[in-house]
Design an enzyme around this catalytic site. Structure first.
Site, PDB file in Angstrom:
ATOM      1  N   GLY A  26     -44.226  28.786  35.254  1.00 20.28           N
ATOM      2  CA  GLY A  26     -44.734  28.577  36.541  1.00 20.28           C
ATOM      3  C   GLY A  26     -45.761  29.681  36.461  1.00 20.28           C
ATOM      4  O   GLY A  26     -47.139  29.300  37.015  1.00 20.28           O
ATOM      5  N   HIS A  27     -45.514  30.943  36.243  1.00 25.10           N
ATOM      6  CA  HIS A  27     -46.418  32.068  36.387  1.00 25.10           C
ATOM      7  C   HIS A  27     -47.710  31.688  35.416  1.00 25.10           C
ATOM      8  O   HIS A  27     -48.774  31.798  35.569  1.00 25.10           O
ATOM      9  CB  HIS A  27     -45.876  33.438  35.718  1.00 25.10           C
ATOM     10  CG  HIS A  27     -44.541  33.839  36.637  1.00 25.10           C
ATOM     11  ND1 HIS A  27     -43.509  33.924  36.054  1.00 25.10           N
ATOM     12  CD2 HIS A  27     -44.738  34.313  37.846  1.00 25.10           C
ATOM     13  CE1 HIS A  27     -42.724  34.202  37.153  1.00 25.10           C
ATOM     14  NE2 HIS A  27     -43.438  34.656  38.208  1.00 25.10           N
ATOM     15  N   GLN A  51     -38.659  44.149  49.151  1.00 23.69           N
ATOM     16  CA  GLN A  51     -38.247  42.827  49.642  1.00 23.69           C
ATOM     17  C   GLN A  51     -37.025  42.280  49.446  1.00 23.69           C
ATOM     18  O   GLN A  51     -36.483  41.115  49.309  1.00 23.69           O
ATOM     19  CB  GLN A  51     -39.332  41.931  48.851  1.00 23.69           C
ATOM     20  CG  GLN A  51     -39.530  41.757  47.655  1.00 23.69           C
ATOM     21  CD  GLN A  51     -40.686  40.816  47.141  1.00 23.69           C
ATOM     22  OE1 GLN A  51     -41.758  41.402  47.112  1.00 23.69           O
ATOM     23  NE2 GLN A  51     -40.462  39.688  46.589  1.00 23.69           N
ATOM     24  N   ARG A 177     -34.932  33.550  38.383  1.00 25.18           N
ATOM     25  CA  ARG A 177     -33.547  33.600  38.644  1.00 25.18           C
ATOM     26  C   ARG A 177     -32.771  32.427  38.153  1.00 25.18           C
ATOM     27  O   ARG A 177     -31.501  32.475  38.099  1.00 25.18           O
ATOM     28  CB  ARG A 177     -33.310  33.577  40.340  1.00 25.18           C
ATOM     29  CG  ARG A 177     -33.613  35.013  41.140  1.00 25.18           C
ATOM     30  CD  ARG A 177     -33.208  34.927  42.320  1.00 25.18           C
ATOM     31  NE  ARG A 177     -33.607  36.112  43.059  1.00 25.18           N
ATOM     32  CZ  ARG A 177     -34.402  36.721  43.812  1.00 25.18           C
ATOM     33  NH1 ARG A 177     -35.426  35.689  44.005  1.00 25.18           N
ATOM     34  NH2 ARG A 177     -34.737  37.874  44.417  1.00 25.18           N
TER      35      ARG A 177
HETATM   36  O1  PAF Z   1     -43.454  35.774  44.467  1.00 28.74           O
HETATM   37  C1  PAF Z   1     -43.200  36.991  44.140  1.00 28.74           C
HETATM   38  O2  PAF Z   1     -43.202  37.138  42.906  1.00 28.74           O
HETATM   39  C2  PAF Z   1     -43.405  38.264  44.869  1.00 28.74           C
HETATM   40  O3  PAF Z   1     -42.835  38.154  46.166  1.00 28.74           O
HETATM   41  C3  PAF Z   1     -44.766  38.883  44.902  1.00 28.74           C
HETATM   42  C4  PAF Z   1     -45.846  38.002  45.689  1.00 28.74           C
HETATM   43  C5  PAF Z   1     -45.147  39.380  43.832  1.00 28.74           C
HETATM   44  C6  PAF Z   1     -44.406  40.254  46.003  1.00 28.74           C
HETATM   45  O4  PAF Z   1     -43.577  41.154  45.169  1.00 28.74           O
END
Ligand code: PAF
Length: 278
Positions: A26-27, A51, A177
């Site tokens: 995905g990345h 977060q 995950r």
């Molecule tokens: O989607 C993510 O991996 C994270 O929430 C992000 C946008 C890099 C912010 O830490």
């Protein structure tokens, strides 16, 4: 990073892919889009403590910097920004960004403070990297909307791009995950994407009632995957995230569920075919 970014800006349009690492296909699709649509490509890896809730998986969040670096190099990343936590949250930090309404529902209800942490770090990263384009995956659909709102509300000079969810062969949405899942959990996790596909089939067959549809999908998940515990399964307006009573032309179906100790999210845009279409 700021000096480097300024140099890159001098060489053309800069695309930026912020990540928390443990990169997957995905990345890679985000990096590839950035490579193809800009002159220079920057990625970041930062597991953002702000977060994660106190009982969440910050400490065990998967990390593999060497593998990530190889993937970034292969994808043609020009600069990889990997700050330490102490570089991003310096002593005395006390400024937070809150995108109010969009952060309240869905994951916001189950992860208090999560989107405040996301919005704050994304604003900081955008200020440091100053890209022309910032690219995000639509698996985190709520995050994507929140970032679009943040950029509009604070007059940031960047275009926010959302890219489609990338799935495993069996439908499971790619996520760092997923690496937490044991073999039986991994099998049962497939029910989430199956429920999304079933939802579109139900809509195609004429279902327009949100409560009726979510009831059927909740039953399907319970019947097929007893290890899966749903946090929410919601039918929403894709622009406001307000829950809807009836399905319009486009409705967001968003789901979050625990599979054992792993919390997964997924979503789909359900479409009502226009009258007359086959
Ligand atoms: O989607 C993510 O991996 C994270 O929430 C992000 C946008 C890099 C912010 O830490």
């Amino acid at each position: 990073m700021r000096r480097l970014a300024e140099g890159l800006r001098g060489q053309g349009r800069v695309a930026f892919v912020p990540t928390m690492g443990y990169l997957h296909a995905g990345h890679r699709s985000l990096l590839e889009w950035g490579r193809a649509n800009a002159d220079r490509l920057v990625a970041s890896i930062f597991v953002n403590p702000a977060q994660f809730g106190p009982a969440e998986d910050l400490a065990r969040y998967p990390r593999d910097f060497d593998r990530d670096r190889v993937m970034c190099e292969a994808a043609g990343v020009d600069a990889l920004f990997v700050p330490a936590s102490a570089d991003i949250y310096r002593p005395g930090h006390q400024t937070w960004v809150e995108v109010e309404n969009l952060s309240r529902g869905l994951c916001g209800r189950f992860r208090p403070g999560h989107f405040r942490g996301v919005a704050t770090v994304v604003l900081k990263l955008l200020n440091i990297v100053r890209p022309h384009l910032a690219v995000f995956g639509l698996k985190d659909y709520q995050q994507y909307l929140i970032i679009r709102r943040l950029v509009a509300d604070l007059d940031l000079d960047v275009e926010v791009v959302g890219r489609p969810i990338v799935r495993e062969d069996d439908g499971l949405a790619m996520s760092s995950r997923n690496s937490y899942l044991g073999p039986e959990e991994r099998l049962q996790a497939r029910v989430l994407s199956r429920a999304l596909a079933e939802a579109q089939r139900q809509v195609d067959a004429g279902e327009r009632d949100a409560r009726g549809l979510s009831g059927k999908l909740t039953e399907l998940i319970a019947a097929e995957a007893p290890m899966v515990r749903v946090d929410y399964l919601a039918l929403c307006d894709p622009a406001t995230l307000d829950e809807v009573a009836g399905l319009g032309a486009e409705t967001l179906l968003a789901v979050a569920a625990w599979v054992g100790k792993t919390r997964l999210i997924d979503n789909a845009l359900l479409r009502v075919a226009p009258a007359g279409a086959a």
